[in-house]
Design a protein around this motif. Structure first.
Motif, short mmCIF file in Angstrom:
data_model
loop_
_atom_site.label_atom_id
_atom_site.label_comp_id
_atom_site.label_asym_id
_atom_site.label_seq_id
_atom_site.Cartn_x
_atom_site.Cartn_y
_atom_site.Cartn_z
N ASN A 23 0.86 -1.19 0.00
CA ASN A 23 0.00 0.00 0.00
C ASN A 23 0.89 1.23 0.00
O ASN A 23 1.89 1.27 0.72
CB ASN A 23 -0.91 0.02 1.24
CG ASN A 23 -2.16 -0.80 1.01
OD1 ASN A 23 -2.83 -0.67 0.00
ND2 ASN A 23 -2.46 -1.67 1.96
N TYR A 24 0.51 2.21 -0.78
CA TYR A 24 1.34 3.41 -0.85
C TYR A 24 0.49 4.60 -1.32
O TYR A 24 -0.59 4.40 -1.88
CB TYR A 24 2.52 3.20 -1.81
CG TYR A 24 2.14 2.56 -3.12
CD1 TYR A 24 1.63 3.32 -4.16
CD2 TYR A 24 2.29 1.18 -3.30
CE1 TYR A 24 1.28 2.73 -5.36
CE2 TYR A 24 1.95 0.58 -4.51
CZ TYR A 24 1.44 1.36 -5.53
OH TYR A 24 1.09 0.79 -6.72
N PRO A 25 0.95 5.83 -1.08
CA PRO A 25 0.15 7.00 -1.47
C PRO A 25 -0.01 7.07 -2.99
O PRO A 25 0.86 6.62 -3.73
CB PRO A 25 0.98 8.19 -0.98
CG PRO A 25 1.96 7.63 -0.03
CD PRO A 25 2.21 6.21 -0.42
N GLU A 26 -1.10 7.67 -3.41
CA GLU A 26 -1.37 7.71 -4.85
C GLU A 26 -0.36 8.56 -5.62
O GLU A 26 -0.22 8.42 -6.82
CB GLU A 26 -2.79 8.22 -5.12
CG GLU A 26 -3.07 9.61 -4.61
CD GLU A 26 -4.53 10.03 -4.87
OE1 GLU A 26 -4.75 11.21 -5.07
OE2 GLU A 26 -5.42 9.15 -4.87
N GLU A 27 0.39 9.42 -4.89
CA GLU A 27 1.41 10.23 -5.57
C GLU A 27 2.58 9.38 -6.08
O GLU A 27 3.31 9.80 -6.97
CB GLU A 27 1.95 11.31 -4.63
CG GLU A 27 1.02 12.49 -4.43
CD GLU A 27 0.00 12.25 -3.33
OE1 GLU A 27 -0.05 11.12 -2.80
OE2 GLU A 27 -0.75 13.19 -3.02
N VAL A 28 2.78 8.22 -5.49
CA VAL A 28 3.91 7.37 -5.90
C VAL A 28 3.83 7.12 -7.40
O VAL A 28 2.77 6.81 -7.94
CB VAL A 28 3.92 6.04 -5.11
CG1 VAL A 28 4.87 5.03 -5.74
CG2 VAL A 28 4.30 6.30 -3.66
N GLU A 29 4.96 7.31 -8.08
CA GLU A 29 4.97 7.20 -9.54
C GLU A 29 5.50 5.86 -10.03
O GLU A 29 5.11 5.39 -11.08
CB GLU A 29 5.82 8.33 -10.14
CG GLU A 29 5.19 9.69 -9.93
CD GLU A 29 6.14 10.84 -10.19
OE1 GLU A 29 5.64 11.96 -10.35
OE2 GLU A 29 7.37 10.63 -10.20
N LYS A 30 6.41 5.28 -9.26
CA LYS A 30 7.11 4.10 -9.77
C LYS A 30 7.45 3.18 -8.60
O LYS A 30 7.80 3.64 -7.52
CB LYS A 30 8.39 4.55 -10.47
CG LYS A 30 9.03 3.49 -11.36
CD LYS A 30 10.22 4.07 -12.09
CE LYS A 30 11.38 4.32 -11.15
NZ LYS A 30 12.54 4.92 -11.81
N VAL A 31 7.33 1.87 -8.85
CA VAL A 31 7.76 0.89 -7.85
C VAL A 31 8.84 0.03 -8.50
O VAL A 31 8.67 -0.44 -9.63
CB VAL A 31 6.59 0.00 -7.38
CG1 VAL A 31 7.09 -1.06 -6.38
CG2 VAL A 31 5.49 0.85 -6.76
N THR A 32 9.94 -0.13 -7.81
CA THR A 32 11.04 -0.96 -8.32
C THR A 32 11.35 -2.04 -7.29
O THR A 32 11.43 -1.74 -6.10
CB THR A 32 12.31 -0.11 -8.55
OG1 THR A 32 11.96 1.03 -9.30
CG2 THR A 32 13.37 -0.91 -9.28
N ILE A 33 11.47 -3.28 -7.76
CA ILE A 33 11.83 -4.37 -6.85
C ILE A 33 13.19 -4.90 -7.27
O ILE A 33 13.41 -5.22 -8.45
CB ILE A 33 10.76 -5.48 -6.91
CG1 ILE A 33 9.41 -4.90 -6.46
CG2 ILE A 33 11.16 -6.67 -6.01
CD1 ILE A 33 8.23 -5.80 -6.71
N ALA A 34 14.10 -4.94 -6.31
CA ALA A 34 15.46 -5.42 -6.60
C ALA A 34 15.81 -6.52 -5.63
O ALA A 34 15.29 -6.57 -4.50
CB ALA A 34 16.45 -4.27 -6.46
N ASN A 35 16.70 -7.41 -6.06
CA ASN A 35 17.14 -8.45 -5.13
C ASN A 35 18.25 -7.91 -4.24
O ASN A 35 18.63 -6.73 -4.34
CB ASN A 35 17.55 -9.73 -5.89
CG ASN A 35 18.80 -9.53 -6.73
OD1 ASN A 35 19.53 -8.55 -6.57
ND2 ASN A 35 19.04 -10.46 -7.63
#
Ligand code: CA
Ligand code: CA
Ligand code: CA
Ligand code: CA
Length: 534
Positions: free
Chosen positions: A476-488
């Motif tokens: 869950n995150y605020p609607e302003e968040v533009e990008k989600v990145t998942i890294a190992n």
């Protein structure tokens, strides 16, 4: 839990590879962390940094980052879980690889965004930003309306109309291109009163003095006023108006000889009925008039902001209608922030005073466009007229920022944010006084009150759960968040996606150990570490 087997290897391997520019957080709930900066002794930075990393377990070490300066110095930053009674700083300082260690302190911004327009003549406009070097008079650095900071908040809106009730405006000047108000209900130059308002071909305003549709300036005063408020700015040429977008309604009420109240009154009704938001009235009379008072009250009743000059007699003589309740009555200041006791054009002139004064604004040596020549930039005026124009410019910016505010709310904002006690102690008493009113206007302070608060991405606004997870987790995150990145754990990007409105997103990863989930908004980022167990 397999993850523990990777504890030391993951932590040390990532020391030099995982680079965080973000605030590092993690999902264990309310765990307090502390941050340190360590400068390593010279040489073998990689093995020394690994040795530092190995001082702490994966549970203790939340994040670390190394950077090498161009001189070969290696710095490390470490984020550690705060543990009662354990002096992590002391431990770091005691390590043989460490030259010094200290807390990673928070810095605050020392600069604020400012916009300096490109207009070639802008340097003459001391009222906007005063560097204290005005050539022909005493001046004081900072004796200005803080316009460069104000422009970073608001540059005006083309829907806002400022009526220039004056000597006309040189409407064909290139620094007014696109800025002169147009009456679109009127078909130009067909000899007909298309909109039925009693005036034929009033397409670009009206000349109430000469009764025609060409309100060209024969005096220069109105052109100066209009350019203070709304000369095209940031266009490399000429001057910079305060409002970069508003429309200037050109209503001429004075020809070379006269300015009858009746012309002025008619212009006020015209302005109000054709949508003016602000009336700039850099003129006045010695005698009160019921008809003129009625016109001013009509404007005020229609939510129009009425700005009137205090007059230039250097006395407490009332210049009418500056004393009508509800108008903003404006006095003038010099480049050293004191009241204009004498204007440059007459030894017996000066900014009027009295209990009806609202505010003061810069009014001496005010450069503006010339009514005679499109390339003459050496014309300046002095008087409470010019001060009035600065207040009208601020009013139009506030109207753009606050389309639903009442005219009295905008008046209050201008008055309550003015800089008090800028003048001599004898005249500029604490709070409102008869010489400076509520003080010298400050455009930045006035616009700042309702400036949008910049969005800040905060740890508490984001959740990633459950943590630990078995490889499937939710975010869950605020609607302003533009990008989600998942890294190992090695910092290798596993997935990246646009984050528009994906609250409650379910994510599956085929990883053993942990992943770093980074949420980005513009240049801000928050990273969460999520433990993956099998
Ligand atoms: Ca008409
Ligand atoms: Ca017509
Ligand atoms: Ca310009
Ligand atoms: Ca005061």
């Amino acid at each position: 839990m397999k993850a523990t087997q990777h504890t030391q290897t993951n932590a040390t391997k990532t020391l030099l590879t995982v680079v965080f520019s973000a605030i590092i957080l993690f999902g264990f709930g309310q765990i307090e962390t502390e941050r340190f900066i360590v400068r390593l002794k010279n040489g073998n930075g990689e093995s020394k940094s690994m040795a530092i990393g190995n001082m702490f377990s994966e549970k203790q070490l939340i994040d670390t980052r190394c950077f090498k300066t161009s001189e070969g110095t290696t710095f490390m930053t470490l984020t550690l879980v705060k543990e009662n009674g354990i002096d992590h700083l002391g431990q770091l300082k005691a390590n043989e690889n460490v030259l010094y260690a200290e807390k990673d302190e928070l810095a605050v911004l020392c600069g604020e965004e400012q916009i300096r327009p490109t207009d070639a003549q802008y340097y003459k406009q001391w009222a906007m930003q005063n560097n204290g070097n005005i050539p022909f008079t005493a001046s004081k650095k900072g004796a200005d309306i803080d316009m460069e900071k104000a422009w970073a908040i608001e540059q005006g809106d083309s829907s806002v109309i400022v009526a220039i009730i004056d000597t006309g405006v040189k409407w064909d000047h290139p620094d007014f291109a696109g800025r002169i108000w147009v009456n679109y209900e009127e078909v130009p130059n067909n000899g007909l009163d298309d909109d039925g308002n009693g005036l034929i071909d009033d397409f670009n305003g009206w000349d109430f003095a000469d009764k025609d549709n060409n309100p060209m300036d024969e005096n220069g005063h109105g052109t100066n006023i209009a350019s203070v408020i709304g000369a095209n700015a940031n266009n490399t040429a000429g001057f910079a108006g305060m409002d970069w977008n508003c429309k200037l309604m050109n209503l001429k009420v004075m020809n070379q000889t006269n300015a009858y109240y009746s012309w002025w009154i008619e212009a006020i009704y015209y302005a109000v009925d054709h949508g003016a938001d602000v009336l700039n009235m850099s003129l006045g009379g010695e005698t009160e008039s019921q008809a003129l008072t009625d016109a001013v009250n009509y404007a005020l009743s229609k939510n129009v902001i009425v700005v009137v000059a205090m007059g230039n007699n250097a006395s407490n003589k009332v210049s009418y209608p500056s004393n009508v309740s509800g108008v903003i009555a404006v006095g003038a200041t010099d480049p050293d922030d004191t009241r204009s006791e004498v204007f440059n054009w007459s030894a017996t002139s000066g900014s009027n005073f009295g209990s009806h004064i609202s505010v003061v604004a810069p009014g001496s040596y005010i450069y503006g466009l010339s009514h005679k020549d499109n390339s003459d930039y050496n014309t300046y005026f002095s008087g409470t007229s010019q001060a009035t124009a600065y207040v009208s410019g601020l009013a139009s910016l506030l109207r753009a920022q606050l389309p639903d505010a009442s005219n009295m709310e905008i008046k209050d904002l201008i008055e309550s944010t003015a800089d008090d006690q800028i003048g001599t102690a004898a005249e500029d008493k604490v709070g409102k006084d008869d010489y400076y009113g509520n003080g010298r206007i400050n455009a930045y302070n006035a616009l700042l009150v309702n400036a949008p608060i910049p969005f800040e991405l905060k740890e508490g606004d984001i959740s990633v759960y459950p943590n630990p997870s078995t490889g499937t987790f939710f975010m869950n995150y605020p609607e302003e968040v533009e990008k989600v990145t998942i890294a190992n754990a090695m910092g290798v990007k596993l997935r990246e996606f646009e984050a528009n409105d994906q609250n409650g997103t379910q994510i599956s990863v085929d990883v053993n150990g942990y992943v770093l989930v980074t949420f980005s908004y513009q240049d801000q980022a928050v990273t969460k570490k999520i433990i993956i167990i099998e």
